[in-house]
Design a protein around this motif. Structure first.
Motif, short mmCIF file in Angstrom:
data_model
loop_
_atom_site.label_atom_id
_atom_site.label_comp_id
_atom_site.label_asym_id
_atom_site.label_seq_id
_atom_site.Cartn_x
_atom_site.Cartn_y
_atom_site.Cartn_z
N TYR A 1 0.71 -1.00 -0.10
CA TYR A 1 0.06 -0.02 -0.26
C TYR A 1 0.88 1.22 -0.12
O TYR A 1 2.04 1.35 0.67
N ASN B 1 0.53 5.19 0.11
CA ASN B 1 0.21 6.79 0.64
C ASN B 1 0.23 7.64 -1.26
O ASN B 1 1.02 7.46 -1.33
N THR C 1 -3.96 8.57 0.72
CA THR C 1 -4.78 7.20 1.42
C THR C 1 -6.09 8.82 0.44
O THR C 1 -6.97 9.34 1.20
N LEU D 1 -6.69 3.44 -2.48
CA LEU D 1 -7.14 1.88 -1.97
C LEU D 1 -7.71 1.14 -2.72
O LEU D 1 -7.77 -0.40 -2.39
N ARG D 2 -8.81 1.01 -4.05
CA ARG D 2 -8.61 0.39 -5.05
C ARG D 2 -7.55 -0.62 -5.58
O ARG D 2 -7.59 -1.63 -5.61
N CYS E 1 -8.99 -2.56 6.95
CA CYS E 1 -8.80 -1.35 5.83
C CYS E 1 -10.73 -0.63 5.67
O CYS E 1 -11.17 -1.45 5.30
N SER F 1 -12.08 2.01 4.89
CA SER F 1 -12.05 2.69 3.89
C SER F 1 -11.73 2.18 1.97
O SER F 1 -12.87 2.47 1.17
N ALA F 2 -11.30 0.81 2.41
CA ALA F 2 -10.66 0.40 1.10
C ALA F 2 -11.63 -0.49 0.52
O ALA F 2 -11.82 -0.86 -0.09
N TYR G 1 -10.25 10.74 7.11
CA TYR G 1 -9.89 10.84 6.11
C TYR G 1 -10.27 12.76 5.66
O TYR G 1 -11.25 13.51 6.49
N THR H 1 -12.54 11.23 -0.01
CA THR H 1 -12.28 10.08 1.02
C THR H 1 -13.96 9.04 1.72
O THR H 1 -13.63 8.01 2.04
N ASP I 1 -1.80 7.09 6.11
CA ASP I 1 -2.49 6.04 7.45
C ASP I 1 -1.61 6.48 8.19
O ASP I 1 -1.84 6.11 9.37
N CYS J 1 -11.45 3.90 10.34
CA CYS J 1 -10.38 3.75 10.06
C CYS J 1 -10.06 2.75 11.56
O CYS J 1 -9.34 2.73 12.37
#
Length: 263
Positions: free
Chosen positions: A62, A64, A66, A71-72, A98, A100-101, A148, A152, A178, A208
């Motif tokens: 991952y 940043n 965010t 995230l996708r 996660c 938000s993801a 966020y 987001t 994050d 989060c």
């Protein structure tokens, strides 16, 4: 220089194979976390891991900031991450940590990706665990606090609205890294939660998995007088209940006193 040659050690092979337990620990929770995650492992070590339940972790790439786009990008790594957790052995639950993801990828897509490597395993995501927790607590009108950006946060608001919640207020803090979210002081989260709570909301959701909010849930509940659900609290509660651990843990807040209505 004289070198003394020591006699060879006589190594004896034991003739009988010792008996084995079926598993080193009775239950197994797989935890898929971001490469940048500072918070989920310590939270699960405190809330989930025990002499009966083992927590086994895989980290996936991952980067940043965010954003929904970044995230996708984690979706293709989910199957590989799940497959790295005790390969060829079964798990009792897998949590993708996660929030938000999970919202932007989708719970069903995450479940399919993880079950591609671990067929039939119960899959836990933070937003769906939070939905389950809020419903068990009897909350329908909620306040939401996220670290966020507005961009987001919008999918998060849509997610909870789609699950039937009336959002009384929604507050975001504008962070897009994050690692910085993990550095927010827990004491400051108590004050931020108090400010974010609408007078007519029945519960507060703090989103989060990076936030160190689970440890201060009882303090926040005392400050606002209503139940609090956080991402890591919800997934820990969900994983415990899936593993058959129904023991109330009031020291972690009201949710940890509730049972889970399994589908």
């Amino acid at each position: 220089m004289n070198v003394q040659v020591k006699p060879a050690v006589d190594i004896r092979l034991h003739q009988q194979r010792p008996p084995l337990d079926a598993r080193p620990l009775e239950k197994r929770v797989g935890l898929i976390i971001l490469a940048t995650d500072h918070t989920t492992e310590p939270d699960f070590r405190r809330m989930v891991a025990s002499e009966r339940i083992g927590v086994y972790v895989a980290r996936i790439p991952y980067a940043n900031p965010t954003t929904p786009e970044n995230l996708r990008k984690m979706q293709p790594a989910l199957s590989e991450g799940a497959g790295l957790i005790l390969p060829d052995e079964g798990l009792d639950a897998v949590c993708y940590s996660c929030t938000s993801a999970s919202v932007v990828i989708g719970d069903a897509e995450i479940e399919a990706a993880i079950r591609g490597a671990k067929p039939g395993v119960p899959v836990v995501t933070p937003p769906l665990a939070a939905v389950n927790g809020l419903k068990v607590l009897g909350a329908r009108r909620i306040s939401v606090l996220t670290p966020y950006t507005v961009e987001t946060s919008r999918p998060m608001a849509a997610y909870f609205a789609a699950h039937g919640f009336d959002i009384a207020s929604f507050t975001c803090l504008g962070f897009d890294d994050d690692r910085e979210m993990a550095r927010l002081k827990p004491a400051s989260l108590v004050d931020l939660a108090r400010e974010a709570m609408a007078p007519d909301a029945e519960a507060l959701f703090i989103s989060c998995t990076a936030l160190r909010s689970a440890a201060v849930v009882p303090e926040i509940e005392s400050a606002i007088g209503r139940p609090v659900v956080t991402s890591n609290l919800a997934t820990a509660w969900n994983c415990l209940r899936v593993c058959g651990d129904q023991a109330p843990r009031p020291e972690w807040g009201r949710l940890m006193e509730m049972g889970l209505r399994l589908r």
